[in-house]
Design a protein around this motif. Structure first.
Motif, PDB file in Angstrom:
ATOM      1  N   GLY A  29       0.779  -1.224   0.000  1.00 18.43           N
ATOM      2  CA  GLY A  29       0.000   0.000   0.000  1.00 18.43           C
ATOM      3  C   GLY A  29       0.806   1.268   0.000  1.00 18.43           C
ATOM      4  O   GLY A  29       0.243   2.363  -0.020  1.00 18.43           O
ATOM      5  N   VAL A  30       2.153   1.176   0.012  1.00 15.01           N
ATOM      6  CA  VAL A  30       3.013   2.350  -0.013  1.00 15.01           C
ATOM      7  C   VAL A  30       3.921   2.253  -1.236  1.00 15.01           C
ATOM      8  O   VAL A  30       4.609   1.246  -1.417  1.00 15.01           O
ATOM      9  N   PRO A  31       3.939   3.285  -2.116  1.00 14.07           N
ATOM     10  CA  PRO A  31       4.805   3.222  -3.289  1.00 14.07           C
ATOM     11  C   PRO A  31       6.239   2.927  -2.898  1.00 14.07           C
ATOM     12  O   PRO A  31       6.749   3.421  -1.883  1.00 14.07           O
ATOM     13  N   VAL A  53      -8.820   1.726   3.422  1.00 16.20           N
ATOM     14  CA  VAL A  53      -8.962   2.678   4.535  1.00 16.20           C
ATOM     15  C   VAL A  53      -7.810   3.667   4.407  1.00 16.20           C
ATOM     16  O   VAL A  53      -6.651   3.277   4.257  1.00 16.20           O
ATOM     17  N   SER A  54      -8.154   4.928   4.401  1.00 16.33           N
ATOM     18  CA  SER A  54      -7.129   5.978   4.391  1.00 16.33           C
ATOM     19  C   SER A  54      -7.189   6.737   5.693  1.00 16.33           C
ATOM     20  O   SER A  54      -8.078   6.493   6.541  1.00 16.33           O
ATOM     21  N   PHE A  55      -6.298   7.698   5.867  1.00 20.45           N
ATOM     22  CA  PHE A  55      -6.166   8.371   7.158  1.00 20.45           C
ATOM     23  C   PHE A  55      -6.088   9.891   6.973  1.00 20.45           C
ATOM     24  O   PHE A  55      -5.599  10.371   5.942  1.00 20.45           O
ATOM     25  N   ARG A  56      -6.545  10.598   8.027  1.00 22.81           N
ATOM     26  CA  ARG A  56      -6.381  12.055   8.032  1.00 22.81           C
ATOM     27  C   ARG A  56      -6.009  12.468   9.457  1.00 22.81           C
ATOM     28  O   ARG A  56      -6.785  12.255  10.392  1.00 22.81           O
ATOM     29  N   VAL A  57      -4.794  12.998   9.601  1.00 22.43           N
ATOM     30  CA  VAL A  57      -4.343  13.395  10.925  1.00 22.43           C
ATOM     31  C   VAL A  57      -4.641  14.856  11.178  1.00 22.43           C
ATOM     32  O   VAL A  57      -4.696  15.657  10.250  1.00 22.43           O
ATOM     33  N   ASN A 100      -2.207   3.925   2.829  1.00 25.43           N
ATOM     34  CA  ASN A 100      -3.508   3.269   2.842  1.00 25.43           C
ATOM     35  C   ASN A 100      -3.399   1.818   3.299  1.00 25.43           C
ATOM     36  O   ASN A 100      -2.318   1.227   3.276  1.00 25.43           O
ATOM     37  N   THR A 101      -4.538   1.287   3.665  1.00 26.81           N
ATOM     38  CA  THR A 101      -4.660  -0.142   3.948  1.00 26.81           C
ATOM     39  C   THR A 101      -5.738  -0.683   3.015  1.00 26.81           C
ATOM     40  O   THR A 101      -6.816  -0.088   2.895  1.00 26.81           O
ATOM     41  N   TYR A 135      -2.783  -8.683   4.294  1.00 24.76           N
ATOM     42  CA  TYR A 135      -1.584  -8.754   5.138  1.00 24.76           C
ATOM     43  C   TYR A 135      -0.489  -7.819   4.639  1.00 24.76           C
ATOM     44  O   TYR A 135       0.181  -7.146   5.419  1.00 24.76           O
ATOM     45  N   THR A 136      -0.329  -7.751   3.318  1.00 19.36           N
ATOM     46  CA  THR A 136       0.776  -6.956   2.771  1.00 19.36           C
ATOM     47  C   THR A 136       0.564  -5.457   2.914  1.00 19.36           C
ATOM     48  O   THR A 136       1.513  -4.685   2.763  1.00 19.36           O
ATOM     49  N   SER A 137      -0.685  -5.041   3.208  1.00 20.64           N
ATOM     50  CA  SER A 137      -0.915  -3.596   3.311  1.00 20.64           C
ATOM     51  C   SER A 137      -0.930  -3.095   4.754  1.00 20.64           C
ATOM     52  O   SER A 137      -1.218  -1.925   5.000  1.00 20.64           O
ATOM     53  N   LEU A 138      -0.601  -3.956   5.701  1.00 14.67           N
ATOM     54  CA  LEU A 138      -0.622  -3.543   7.104  1.00 14.67           C
ATOM     55  C   LEU A 138       0.490  -2.552   7.438  1.00 14.67           C
ATOM     56  O   LEU A 138       0.436  -1.888   8.480  1.00 14.67           O
TER      57      LEU A 138
END
Length: 418
Positions: A280-282, A413-417, A315-316, A327-330
């Protein structure tokens, strides 16, 4: 007579149903910007043939025929009309006297041959309609039995059209009408039952068609090449806008499955950031983070990390119809956990999404379950639940739902801090 009327009604309903089926199988243009109703008025001549009493006949052409009709077009090619006809004819010179009055009403199907044969490719002012159907009629000859004779009739004809304006057309019609159950000859002087099909009547007329409605054109003249023009323009505009490269990754938006990839990060031919370990991360971003954030105690500015998280680069992901992260996107979750531990004053929204496959309400609940699952993982990693807010965003409609790869991107699932 009641049996005749019932038979005609059944025939008319059957024909109307067939015409409606034809209108649905022959799809109307995507944008129906044309009128469908019209009123038809015409008058001219008639010629009855068979059956006459021996020695009786009419002139070759009898100049008294009138017709009034109302027509509705289901689309540019098929329609129905209800019309009423009136005819009058009498003896020719040097034959016994008689005068016959004839009335009829018919329900007819209409085929716009001008559209079927693509007249619009060579003219926009000449048209041709074919019509045919069934009805009932009656006639009376005052010099004969002098009583009404009721008949069942079938009618077919061709109508030539010359468009005078978008509201009016000049028409010329030639129709033939055949009759059954005719008891009298046309002159009314004798019995006419000589065959199953008895009298025949021809009509030739000129008239006007008046088009009703608020649109510019009627279905008679709204060729598919006209009504599809806007659709073609829209397609061209879509292609033109699709050739833009909004995220400057070298892949046109039209083919870009990830139209917001981070500038400078390597992408594949579909515009997706290269992520060989599927976490999930380039890969380039992951390498940068490892060097600057995960080794030797180095840190990057919080503003930079927030931009990465809030920009949707962490992202997850989830499999179809699943609320369990792959599993790979954790590692995306791990990245947020590290950030929150190093920034205890910060909190985060955990935003769940689903693809467009399935029921919208179900997908909204699925997106909530995905966000809750990720929240549980973060809480288990030592982050207080009060710092985490679950947001269910439901379906992400920003990608082509028919693409398997695109749907994988939005099941996340994405995130916003903050």
């Amino acid at each position: 007579m009641k049996q005749k009327l019932a038979s005609i009604l059944l025939l008319g309903l059957s024909f109307a149903a067939n015409a409606q089926n034809a209108s649905t199988s022959e799809k109307s243009p995507a944008t129906e910007t044309y009128n469908k109703w019209s009123i038809e008025v015409n008058g001219g001549a008639n010629k009855p043939i068979r059956t006459f009493t021996k020695g009786y006949s009419t002139e070759t052409v009898n100049f008294f025929h009138a017709d009034l009709g109302a027509r509705y077009m289901f689309n540019t090619k098929f329609g129905l009309k209800l019309d009423f006809g009136y005819d009058k004819f009498q003896e020719r010179n040097n034959t016994p006297n008689f005068e016959t009055t004839y009335l009829r009403t018919d329900l007819q199907g209409v085929i716009n041959l001008g559209r079927v044969l693509n007249f619009e490719t060579w003219t926009n002012s000449i048209g041709l309609l074919a019509h045919g159907g069934f009805g009932i009629s009656k006639f009376n000859s005052k010099d004969g039995y002098d009583q009404d004779d009721y008949l069942v009739n079938g009618i077919a004809g061709l109508t030539a059209q010359v468009r005078l304006s978008n509201r009016v057309a000049l028409t010329g019609d030639l129709s033939g009408i055949i009759h059954a159950s005719q008891n009298q000859s046309w002159d009314g002087m004798s019995n006419a039952r000589v065959a199953t099909i008895d009298g025949i009547l021809f009509n030739a007329s000129l008239g006007l068609t008046v088009y009703l409605g608020k649109s510019e054109k009627h279905a008679d003249w709204a060729a598919e090449v006209d009504t599809k023009y806007n659709s073609l323009e829209q397609r061209v505009a879509t292609i033109e806008s699709g050739l833009l490269d909004s995220d400057k990754d070298g892949v046109a938006d039209f083919y870009d499955l990830e139209p917001n990839s981070i500038t400078g990060v390597a992408v594949n031919t579909k515009g997706q950031s290269i992520d060989n370990n599927k976490n999930g991360v380039p890969d380039e971003l992951e390498s940068y983070l490892e060097k600057t954030y995960g080794q030797n105690g180095k840190t990057v500015p919080n503003s930079t990390l927030e931009d990465l998280i809030n920009g949707g680069y962490v992202n997850t992901y989830f499999d179809s119809n699943s609320s369990k992260p792959t599993y790979t996107s954790l590692s995306g979750v791990d990245f947020l956990v590290k950030y929150l531990k190093n920034n205890p004053s910060k909190s985060a929204d955990i935003i769940g999404y689903a693809d467009e496959i399935g029921n919208t309400e179900y997908n909204l609940e699925l997106s909530r379950k995905r966000a809750e699952a990720v929240k549980s993982i973060i809480v288990s990693a030592g982050i207080d639940a009060s710092r985490l807010n679950v947001v269910a965003n439901g379906e992400d409609t920003s990608v082509n739902k028919d693409s398997k790869e695109a749907r994988q991107i939005v099941r996340r699932v994405s995130f916003r801090v903050k």
